[in-house]
Scaffold this active site. Structure first.
Site, PDB file in Angstrom:
ATOM      1  N   ASP A  98       1.093  -1.131   0.034  1.00 27.41           N
ATOM      2  CA  ASP A  98      -0.288  -0.354   0.267  1.00 27.41           C
ATOM      3  C   ASP A  98       0.836   1.433  -0.215  1.00 27.41           C
ATOM      4  O   ASP A  98       1.764   1.594  -0.805  1.00 27.41           O
ATOM      5  CB  ASP A  98      -0.962  -0.200   0.803  1.00 27.41           C
ATOM      6  N   HIS A 135       1.868   1.519  -3.453  1.00 25.63           N
ATOM      7  CA  HIS A 135       1.422   3.091  -3.966  1.00 25.63           C
ATOM      8  C   HIS A 135       2.038   4.807  -3.993  1.00 25.63           C
ATOM      9  O   HIS A 135       1.361   5.477  -4.063  1.00 25.63           O
ATOM     10  CB  HIS A 135      -0.509   3.271  -3.610  1.00 25.63           C
TER      11      HIS A 135
END
Ligand SMILES: *[C@@H]1O[C@H](CO)[C@@H](O)[C@H](O)[C@H]1NC(C)=O
Ligand SMILES: *[C@@H]1O[C@H](CO)[C@@H](O)[C@H](O)[C@H]1NC(C)=O
Ligand SMILES: *[C@@H]1O[C@H](CO)[C@@H](O)[C@H](O)[C@H]1NC(C)=O
Ligand SMILES: *[C@@H]1O[C@H](CO)[C@@H](O)[C@H](O)[C@H]1NC(C)=O
Length: 400
Positions: free
Chosen positions: A220, A243
């Site tokens: 993430d 991310h």
């Protein structure tokens, strides 16, 4: 020499040595207090007992975990210590495996209300994430069970985390909340690129934070910011996979604010985003301001530079409506490298609160590595462009 004088000299020595011992941070080795390194026996009680001794020691103390594998059930370590306190992890702390039946708990190792804390030692925190990730159904289930963050600092001041490795957290690796003056340096974070919600470092309601010289590979966000976070310097960080660095999502409640963030000398490798600012559509009022992003290498990044004020990944929002978060004074300077999609710059600002004072200076980003092949797409923003612009700034208008 008279014996009075000898006595006097002895007394002085005695006093000096007491003062010296008092000024030194005493080391409390968990192995002298019942620590077990079989990787199975729970050390959480030993950890809290030894922490309490170190914490109550005049002049401070250091809890030492020498080389070895220590199984540790979730613990909360509280402050109010009589001096500086350290946790020196030379071995590996091993979290419990997640059982489907186990309780909803937000932390594995948490520090609360501690001042003057140092966590270091070159050792590791192993969150045993693979045992828990199959139970993460939060995308589909709003009542989903929270999985624990590996390391939490809540209401902590004047602290540093240095030379620690965090692997496979069940949820966020390091969460900093309501804390001030925290330096995180030389850390390594790793979890697979497809592991759910394993953000590297999450910052919320915190001030005066430095994140330096670290390597963060997760499923993430590399580093994420939620509201109330300001005065943050990030430099020498390598992100990927994951991310990227994310400010937001902001605007769920009124008054969200993230400001004075400096991100420089960082690289992003194979990430979904480089630096992203995202606000909900629609949203309450808020601000993101004084963000400086400088000297950044992008290597095969999907969205190297992205402001998205119409963030709406689920049915609980409405991408037809607008965000009221004001984004202001954001500078991207000296950003180079490659993008894996053609939208290398995306500035999708709000129709009702257009972005203000956005600067692009010396941008050299290429789609698939082909010079000049990328697109810079904008809406509701006036961009000031300086120096090189590859691709030219805001050549495409985003239809809203
Ligand atoms: C920040 O914390 C460090 C210890 O980690 C301390 O030496 C320094 O004085 C603190 N700075 C401020 C401004 O409080
Ligand atoms: C943090 O450190 C600074 C500088 O040493 C000190 O003035 C301040 O009181 C400390 N903060 C807290 C909450 O103890
Ligand atoms: C961030 O860097 C600036 C410029 O070097 C410095 O003035 C400021 O104190 C730094 N802030 C933190 C929280 O380290
Ligand atoms: C960033 O890199 C430049 C050039 O290498 C260097 O001069 C500067 O000190 C670095 N700044 C930080 C905050 O790491």
């Amino acid at each position: 020499m008279g014996s009075k004088f000898v006595q006097f000299v002895c007394l002085v020595f005695l006093l000096v040595s007491i003062v010296k011992v008092g000024a030194q941070q005493a080391v409390f080795d968990v192995m002298n207090h019942g620590g077990v390194t079989d990787g199975k026996t729970d050390n959480s009680k030993v950890f809290t007992d030894v922490w309490n001794q170190a914490c109550q020691n005049n002049g401070g103390g250091v809890v030492l975990f020498p080389t070895g594998t220590y199984f540790v059930e979730p613990v909360v370590l509280y402050g109010g210590c009589k001096g500086p306190i350290g946790v020196q992890i030379e071995g590996t702390l091993l979290a419990p495996e997640e059982l489907e039946s186990s309780v909803d708990i937000d932390h594995w190792i948490a520090f609360q209300y501690v001042d003057n804390l140092v966590i270091n030692g070159g050792g590791s925190l192993d969150g045993q994430g693979p045992s828990a990730w199959p139970f993460n159904d939060c995308l589909k289930n709003p009542q989903c069970k929270r999985l624990p963050t590996s390391l939490r600092l809540d209401f902590v001041t004047n602290a540093s985390i240095d030379r620690i490795t965090s692997i496979n957290s069940k949820n966020v690796h390091i969460n900093i909340f309501a804390s001030q003056n925290i330096t995180i340096s030389n850390i390594k974070i790793s979890a697979p690129g497809d592991s759910p919600n394993t953000d590297g470092i999450h910052l919320g309601s915190s001030h005066n934070i430095q994140i330096l010289d670290s390597v963060i590979a997760t499923g993430d966000d590399c580093i994420s910011f939620s509201t109330g976070t300001n005065n943050v310097n990030i430099s020498g960080v390598r992100c990927g996979p994951g991310h990227g660095i994310s400010i937001g999502s902001l605007g769920k409640v009124d008054g969200d604010d993230v400001s004075f963030v400096d991100i420089r000398n960082c690289s992003f490798v194979g990430t979904q985003n480089g630096v992203r600012v995202k606000t909900w559509a629609p949203s309450e009022a808020g601000t993101v301001s004084h963000l400086n992003v400088e000297n950044i290498e992008m290597d095969n990044v999907e969205n190297p530079i992205i402001i998205d004020q119409q963030y709406c990944p689920s049915r609980s929002c409405n991408a037809e409506e607008f965000s009221k978060v004001q984004i202001k004074d954001v500078k991207f300077k000296n950003i180079w490298g490659t993008s894996s999609t053609k939208y290398v710059v995306t500035l999708k600002c709000s129709q009702t609160s257009p972005c203000q004072e956005i600067e692009l200076t010396d941008i050299n980003l290429n789609y698939n590595g082909l010079e000049g092949s990328g697109v810079s797409a904008c809406s509701n923003v006036e961009v000031e462009a300086y120096g090189q612009q590859t691709p030219p700034a805001c050549t495409e208008k985003i239809m809203m």
